[in-house]
Design a protein around this motif. Structure first.
Motif, mmCIF file in Angstrom:
data_model
loop_
_atom_site.group_PDB
_atom_site.id
_atom_site.type_symbol
_atom_site.label_atom_id
_atom_site.label_comp_id
_atom_site.label_asym_id
_atom_site.label_seq_id
_atom_site.Cartn_x
_atom_site.Cartn_y
_atom_site.Cartn_z
ATOM 1 N N ALA A 198 -10.606 26.004 -0.442
ATOM 2 C CA ALA A 198 -11.719 26.751 -1.016
ATOM 3 C C ALA A 198 -11.447 27.096 -2.479
ATOM 4 N N ALA A 199 -10.210 27.485 -2.778
ATOM 5 C CA ALA A 199 -9.857 27.816 -4.161
ATOM 6 C C ALA A 199 -9.941 26.590 -5.060
ATOM 7 N N GLU A 200 -9.529 25.458 -4.525
ATOM 8 C CA GLU A 200 -9.585 24.212 -5.291
ATOM 9 C C GLU A 200 -11.030 23.828 -5.589
ATOM 10 N N ARG A 201 -11.881 23.912 -4.586
ATOM 11 C CA ARG A 201 -13.294 23.581 -4.814
ATOM 12 C C ARG A 201 -13.907 24.501 -5.862
ATOM 13 N N SER A 202 -13.599 25.784 -5.793
ATOM 14 C CA SER A 202 -14.124 26.722 -6.789
ATOM 15 C C SER A 202 -13.667 26.371 -8.190
ATOM 16 N N ALA A 203 -12.389 25.993 -8.307
ATOM 17 C CA ALA A 203 -11.856 25.611 -9.619
ATOM 18 C C ALA A 203 -12.525 24.349 -10.137
ATOM 19 N N MET A 204 -12.733 23.364 -9.258
ATOM 20 C CA MET A 204 -13.417 22.139 -9.661
ATOM 21 C C MET A 204 -14.826 22.444 -10.164
ATOM 22 N N LYS A 205 -15.548 23.273 -9.416
ATOM 23 C CA LYS A 205 -16.918 23.606 -9.807
ATOM 24 C C LYS A 205 -16.944 24.360 -11.128
ATOM 25 N N LYS A 206 -15.986 25.245 -11.341
ATOM 26 C CA LYS A 206 -15.944 26.021 -12.581
ATOM 27 C C LYS A 206 -15.771 25.109 -13.787
ATOM 28 N N VAL A 207 -14.848 24.144 -13.679
ATOM 29 C CA VAL A 207 -14.638 23.216 -14.798
ATOM 30 C C VAL A 207 -15.865 22.350 -15.015
ATOM 31 N N LEU A 208 -16.382 21.757 -13.951
ATOM 32 C CA LEU A 208 -17.472 20.792 -14.081
ATOM 33 C C LEU A 208 -18.807 21.450 -14.402
ATOM 34 N N ALA A 209 -18.941 22.743 -14.142
ATOM 35 C CA ALA A 209 -20.160 23.450 -14.535
ATOM 36 C C ALA A 209 -20.324 23.459 -16.050
ATOM 37 N N GLY A 210 -19.212 23.344 -16.759
ATOM 38 C CA GLY A 210 -19.267 23.283 -18.216
ATOM 39 C C GLY A 210 -19.624 21.917 -18.756
ATOM 40 N N CYS A 211 -19.690 20.925 -17.889
ATOM 41 C CA CYS A 211 -20.040 19.559 -18.296
ATOM 42 C C CYS A 211 -20.816 18.905 -17.144
ATOM 43 N N PRO A 212 -22.004 19.418 -16.835
ATOM 44 C CA PRO A 212 -22.746 18.984 -15.649
ATOM 45 C C PRO A 212 -23.143 17.512 -15.670
ATOM 46 N N HIS B 214 -9.937 17.587 -22.200
ATOM 47 C CA HIS B 214 -9.815 16.535 -21.188
ATOM 48 C C HIS B 214 -9.991 17.049 -19.757
ATOM 49 N N ARG B 215 -10.277 18.325 -19.618
ATOM 50 C CA ARG B 215 -10.320 18.884 -18.264
ATOM 51 C C ARG B 215 -11.486 18.349 -17.433
ATOM 52 N N CYS B 216 -12.619 18.127 -18.062
ATOM 53 C CA CYS B 216 -13.765 17.601 -17.311
ATOM 54 C C CYS B 216 -13.428 16.247 -16.699
ATOM 55 N N GLU B 217 -12.845 15.356 -17.484
ATOM 56 C CA GLU B 217 -12.514 14.019 -17.003
ATOM 57 C C GLU B 217 -11.426 14.075 -15.934
ATOM 58 N N TYR B 218 -10.458 14.953 -16.152
ATOM 59 C CA TYR B 218 -9.360 15.090 -15.197
ATOM 60 C C TYR B 218 -9.870 15.554 -13.833
ATOM 61 N N ALA C 55 -23.143 12.308 -10.674
ATOM 62 C CA ALA C 55 -22.530 13.451 -11.327
ATOM 63 C C ALA C 55 -21.340 13.971 -10.524
ATOM 64 N N ALA C 56 -20.241 14.205 -11.217
ATOM 65 C CA ALA C 56 -19.033 14.698 -10.553
ATOM 66 C C ALA C 56 -19.270 16.068 -9.927
ATOM 67 N N LEU C 57 -20.038 16.935 -10.601
ATOM 68 C CA LEU C 57 -20.292 18.271 -10.075
ATOM 69 C C LEU C 57 -20.973 18.207 -8.711
ATOM 70 N N VAL D 111 -22.868 16.797 -24.691
ATOM 71 C CA VAL D 111 -22.975 17.966 -25.553
ATOM 72 C C VAL D 111 -21.898 18.987 -25.241
ATOM 73 N N THR D 112 -21.343 18.923 -24.084
ATOM 74 C CA THR D 112 -20.288 19.863 -23.716
ATOM 75 C C THR D 112 -18.948 19.508 -24.314
ATOM 76 N N GLY D 113 -18.824 18.289 -24.884
ATOM 77 C CA GLY D 113 -17.533 17.854 -25.398
ATOM 78 C C GLY D 113 -16.769 17.030 -24.408
ATOM 79 N N CYS D 114 -17.250 16.925 -23.159
ATOM 80 C CA CYS D 114 -16.619 16.066 -22.179
ATOM 81 C C CYS D 114 -17.195 14.679 -22.324
ATOM 82 N N THR D 115 -16.538 13.685 -21.721
ATOM 83 C CA THR D 115 -16.960 12.322 -21.927
ATOM 84 C C THR D 115 -17.168 11.596 -20.628
ATOM 85 N N ALA D 116 -18.040 10.583 -20.692
ATOM 86 C CA ALA D 116 -18.156 9.627 -19.591
ATOM 87 C C ALA D 116 -17.743 8.292 -20.159
ATOM 88 N N GLU D 117 -16.980 7.504 -19.445
ATOM 89 C CA GLU D 117 -16.340 6.348 -20.027
ATOM 90 C C GLU D 117 -16.497 5.101 -19.197
#
Length: 238
Positions: free
Chosen positions: A204-218, A183-187, A40-42, A18-24
Motif C-alpha cells: 500500500a505504501a509503495e502504491r501511494s508513493a508511485m501515485k504521488k510521483v506520477l501525479a506530477g507527470c500524468p 528522472h523520477r517519473c521515468e523511474y 499512462a503510467a499513472l 510540461v511537468t519536465g518528465c519525458t516519454a521516450e
C-alpha cells in the motif's frame, strides 16, 4: 536530453512533458521498443495488486539464475547489452560485445556524467525492480524460467552510477527514489511497467508513493517491450 532508458529506457528521442518528465522511444537488447503502448503510467498503478511484503526467507541471487545470462541468444551477455544500449561513445574489444569504454551522460540517478572503463566499478547495471523486492512480492512462487527472465529483461535494467545505486539496496518506490528528481517519473513508470508485466504486487505504501510521483507527470507513458517473461529452457537456477 534526459534518459531513463531500457524498456523504460535508452539514449533516445523524447517528448518533454510540461511537468519536465519525458516519454521516450527506447531500444533494448532485442531491438527497438516503443514506450507509450501501455498507456499512462499513472492509470496502470491502479491495475497492480496490493498486498503485504512477504518474508525474504529463501532469497538468493542464484534463485534468478547466473548473472547476465544471454537469454536473448544474441551471443552477448546481458550486462554488455545494456552497456551498449545506455552508454555513449562506446568502445569494444574483441568484437562487438565486450564494452571497454563509454560515457553515461547523464547518469539517470544522480544526473552526473560518469565515465565507464571495464574493470572499474563506477557503473552498475541496476535491476529497476530489485530482485529481492520481486522475491518478496511474488517471484518466490515462480518457476526458474520466469525468475531468470526478470533478471535479464532490458525493461528492468539500467546503467547507473554505482555509488548512487549502492544506496538503493532492494528499496521500492516507498523507500528509495533517484536523487535526481528530473528522472523520477521515468523511474517509477518503469517500476510500474515491470511489475505489471510480471504480475508482481505492490505494498500500500509503495502504491501511494508511485501515485504521488506520477501525479506530477500524468502524461508519463508506461514503457513497453523487453524480453519474453520466460527464459529458454536451457537456462537453470538454483
Amino acid at each position: 536530453m534526459t534518459r531513463l532508458r531500457g524498456g523504460m529506457v535508452t539514449a533516445v528521442a523524447m517528448l518533454v512533458a510540461v511537468t519536465g518528465c519525458t516519454a521516450e522511444q527506447t531500444k533494448g537488447s532485442a531491438g527497438p521498443e516503443e514506450t507509450g503502448g501501455g498507456g499512462a503510467a499513472l492509470s496502470a498503478v491502479g491495475s497492480l495488486t496490493v498486498k503485504g511484503r512477504a518474508p525474504k526467507t529463501g532469497y538468493s541471487r542464484d534463485r534468478f539464475g547466473t548473472a547476465w545470462a544471454d537469454t536473448d541468444s544474441n551471443s552477448c551477455d546481458t550486462r554488455d547489452d545494456i552497456l551498449k544500449r545506455d552508454l555513449k561513445n562506446v568502445r569494444f574489444t574483441g568484437g562487438h560485445c565486450k564494452v571497454t569504454y563509454g560515457l553515461l551522460d547523464p547518469d539517470p540517478y544522480s544526473g552526473k556524467e560518469i565515465t565507464y572503463r571495464r574493470g572499474r566499478s563506477q557503473v552498475d547495471i541496476d535491476h529497476i525492480v530489485a530482485l529481492s523486492d520481486a522475491w518478496q512480492k511474488g517471484a518466490k512462487y515462480w518457476d526458474a524460467a520466469k525468475r531468470i527472465a526478470l533478471a535479464n529483461d532490458p525493461l528492468n535494467l539500467l546503467a547507473v552510477d554505482a555509488s548512487t545505486n549502492r544506496g538503493k539496496g532492494d528499496g521500492d518506490a516507498a523507500t528509495w527514489l533517484p536523487p535526481d528528481k528530473g528522472h523520477r517519473c521515468e523511474y517509477v513508470a518503469a517500476q510500474v511497467a515491470v511489475k505489471k508485466k510480471y504480475g508482481l504486487w505492490v505494498t500500500a505504501a509503495e502504491r501511494s508513493a508511485m501515485k504521488k510521483v506520477l501525479a506530477g507527470c500524468p502524461d508519463q507513458k508506461l514503457p513497453t517491450g523487453g524480453n519474453p517473461t520466460r527464459a529458454p529452457e536451457r537456462f537453470r537456477a538454483r
